[in-house]
Design a protein around this motif. Structure first.
Motif, PDB file in Angstrom:
ATOM      1  N   UNK A   1      49.080  10.111 -49.110  1.00 17.99           N
ATOM      2  CA  UNK A   1      50.443   9.845 -49.520  1.00 17.99           C
ATOM      3  C   UNK A   1      51.092  11.098 -50.078  1.00 17.99           C
ATOM      4  N   UNK A   2      52.346  11.301 -49.771  1.00 17.80           N
ATOM      5  CA  UNK A   2      53.035  12.496 -50.216  1.00 17.80           C
ATOM      6  C   UNK A   2      53.835  12.312 -51.492  1.00 17.80           C
ATOM      7  N   UNK A   3      53.547  11.248 -52.233  1.00 19.95           N
ATOM      8  CA  UNK A   3      54.328  10.924 -53.432  1.00 19.95           C
ATOM      9  C   UNK A   3      53.461  11.070 -54.682  1.00 19.95           C
ATOM     10  N   UNK A   4      54.101  11.226 -55.817  1.00 18.78           N
ATOM     11  CA  UNK A   4      53.419  11.613 -57.047  1.00 18.78           C
ATOM     12  C   UNK A   4      52.277  10.679 -57.438  1.00 18.78           C
ATOM     13  N   UNK A   5      52.495   9.368 -57.372  1.00 16.44           N
ATOM     14  CA  UNK A   5      51.458   8.457 -57.852  1.00 16.44           C
ATOM     15  C   UNK A   5      50.169   8.629 -57.061  1.00 16.44           C
ATOM     16  N   UNK A   6      50.271   8.739 -55.752  1.00 20.15           N
ATOM     17  CA  UNK A   6      49.081   8.983 -54.932  1.00 20.15           C
ATOM     18  C   UNK A   6      48.443  10.315 -55.298  1.00 20.15           C
ATOM     19  N   UNK A   7      49.244  11.343 -55.354  1.00 19.58           N
ATOM     20  CA  UNK A   7      48.722  12.681 -55.612  1.00 19.58           C
ATOM     21  C   UNK A   7      47.995  12.752 -56.945  1.00 19.58           C
ATOM     22  N   UNK A   8      48.504  12.046 -57.941  1.00 15.32           N
ATOM     23  CA  UNK A   8      47.939  12.107 -59.285  1.00 15.32           C
ATOM     24  C   UNK A   8      46.731  11.190 -59.484  1.00 15.32           C
ATOM     25  N   UNK A   9      46.661  10.070 -58.758  1.00 15.58           N
ATOM     26  CA  UNK A   9      45.682   9.041 -59.092  1.00 15.58           C
ATOM     27  C   UNK A   9      44.666   8.719 -57.995  1.00 15.58           C
ATOM     28  N   UNK A  10      45.005   8.934 -56.723  1.00 14.82           N
ATOM     29  CA  UNK A  10      44.190   8.352 -55.653  1.00 14.82           C
ATOM     30  C   UNK A  10      42.943   9.151 -55.307  1.00 14.82           C
ATOM     31  N   UNK A  11      43.038  10.485 -55.304  1.00 15.37           N
ATOM     32  CA  UNK A  11      41.931  11.304 -54.807  1.00 15.37           C
ATOM     33  C   UNK A  11      41.547  12.382 -55.807  1.00 15.37           C
ATOM     34  N   UNK A  12      40.261  12.739 -55.797  1.00 18.87           N
ATOM     35  CA  UNK A  12      39.747  13.857 -56.586  1.00 18.87           C
ATOM     36  C   UNK A  12      39.821  15.086 -55.689  1.00 18.87           C
ATOM     37  N   UNK A  13      40.914  15.831 -55.816  1.00 18.80           N
ATOM     38  CA  UNK A  13      41.211  16.905 -54.876  1.00 18.80           C
ATOM     39  C   UNK A  13      40.158  18.007 -54.881  1.00 18.80           C
ATOM     40  N   UNK A  14      39.691  18.383 -56.060  1.00 28.09           N
ATOM     41  CA  UNK A  14      38.696  19.454 -56.140  1.00 28.09           C
ATOM     42  C   UNK A  14      37.376  19.032 -55.507  1.00 28.09           C
ATOM     43  N   UNK A  15      37.038  17.762 -55.645  1.00 28.88           N
ATOM     44  CA  UNK A  15      35.764  17.280 -55.108  1.00 28.88           C
ATOM     45  C   UNK A  15      35.780  17.187 -53.587  1.00 28.88           C
ATOM     46  N   UNK A  16      36.911  16.764 -53.019  1.00 26.93           N
ATOM     47  CA  UNK A  16      36.928  16.560 -51.564  1.00 26.93           C
ATOM     48  C   UNK A  16      37.272  17.839 -50.794  1.00 26.93           C
ATOM     49  N   UNK A  17      37.892  18.807 -51.459  1.00 31.20           N
ATOM     50  CA  UNK A  17      38.361  20.003 -50.743  1.00 31.20           C
ATOM     51  C   UNK A  17      37.276  20.682 -49.908  1.00 31.20           C
ATOM     52  N   UNK A  18      36.056  20.891 -50.445  1.00 32.48           N
ATOM     53  CA  UNK A  18      35.041  21.570 -49.626  1.00 32.48           C
ATOM     54  C   UNK A  18      34.500  20.708 -48.488  1.00 32.48           C
TER      55      UNK A  18
END
Length: 343
Positions: A157-174
């Motif tokens: 999702x390209x909206x704030x709530x998804x970006x802030x709550x849905x995924x652990x960005x640092x964990x999935x990036x690699x």
């Protein structure tokens, strides 16, 4: 960054017929949408869907560069995801089933389109805070099972709530090859106020935009070259919209929109529409004062600017929903490709 390295990824929901109308030399990825959960395994809708997918795979004979992927879920297609992916055993069984399908039927990888982990998505679909860590565990299970030879992408999702709550960005990036930002539907079918549904930039009236989502990810340390932004080959439309601001940011009733291929016929002065451009948002829109109808959409102009933005920021590429929405002359894909290849 070489133009050739930029991804141009098209989602596709058709039956695999009439593919000759598309120039797949201008795409890097074609994503079959959708497959679903069958218990705790990946499954096609029916046998006919498998044949539809095989028609896409056959393109690789003529276009060997083209990556063909499967997308899981989609809007309304991931109701059991929260429950099924809560279990380590289920995640592992699912990962093995994906590998089996890719080995036995074919394909280059999987796009995870769970709408949405940890926050409300499709009305009535279960979600819980633990989805966030379970999503990371799911991606890890997939990568461990598929190895490095298969692609794993995430439709986000390209909206704030998804970006802030849905995924652990640092964990999935690699673990993933790209995040495919759905930087469209930023005003959507649930919105009672109009706006730009797929703008490039934020404005004083509307924070949600492609750039807003990209900046969030970059600030979170997500690799720029794994960010793929989204374009929309369709319009969002509202009626009963007052003419103030040519219909922008006014209350209205959402009604079905049109594919890009239909826009030129409908949104023209002869039909009472003004074709308009928001310079700050880099977004197209149209308003019909007599019918009090407001429409928001991407155009070749806006997708050209989005592609230029990708190049300027060193992002991974651009994707779009969806290929069959383009005009018969391929105006939207041509605009993306022309800007991609421009020096």
């Amino acid at each position: 960054m070489s133009p050739d390295s930029l991804a141009v990824m098209g989602y596709y929901t058709g039956d695999g017929r009439g593919l000759e109308r598309y120039d797949f030399n201008k795409l890097t990825h074609l994503i079959y949408s959708f497959v679903y959960l069958d218990g705790n395994k990946v499954g096609f809708r029916d046998e006919a869907a498998i044949e539809d997918y095989r028609r896409l795979l056959a393109l690789k004979t003529r276009y060997p560069h083209l990556k063909i992927m499967l997308a899981l879920g989609g809007w309304g297609g991931c109701e059991p995801c929260s429950d099924v992916f809560s279990s380590a055993e289920n995640r592992q069984t699912f990962a093995r089933s994906v590998k089996t399908v890719l080995n036995e039927v074919g394909g280059d990888g999987l796009d995870l389109d769970w709408e949405y982990p940890a926050i409300e998505g499709h009305p009535g679909h279960p979600y819980k805070p633990e989805d966030r860590e379970n999503f990371t565990a799911l991606v890890r299970a997939l990568r461990n099972t598929l190895g490095q030879d298969y692609l794993i992408t995430v439709a986000a999702g390209g909206f704030d709530e998804f970006l802030e709550k849905s995924l652990d960005w640092k964990a999935i990036a690699p673990l993933i090859n790209s995040v495919n930002l759905m930087s469209y539907d930023l005003v959507n079918g649930f919105s009672t106020v109009t706006g730009h549904h797929t703008p490039l930039y934020s404005t004083a009236e509307q924070k949600q935009s492609t750039d807003n989502a990209v900046r969030f990810l970059l600030d979170a340390g997500f690799p720029a070259n794994k960010i793929v932004i989204g374009a929309a080959f369709y319009s969002r439309v509202w009626e009963e919209v007052e003419k103030t601001g040519n219909g922008r940011f006014q209350t209205g009733k959402h009604v079905p929109g049109l594919r890009y291929s239909q826009l030129a016929t409908e949104y023209r002065p002869e039909n009472g529409y003004q074709l308009l451009w928001d310079q700050k948002a880099a977004a197209a829109y149209a308003y019909n004062a007599e019918k009090q109808r407001y429409a928001t959409f991407d155009t070749p102009r806006s997708v050209t600017l989005k592609t230029r933005y990708v190049k300027e920021l060193g992002l991974g590429g651009i994707m779009f929903w969806e290929l069959p929405g383009d005009s018969d002359d391929g105006a939207m894909v041509n605009a993306i490709y022309t800007e991609k290849m421009a020096r």
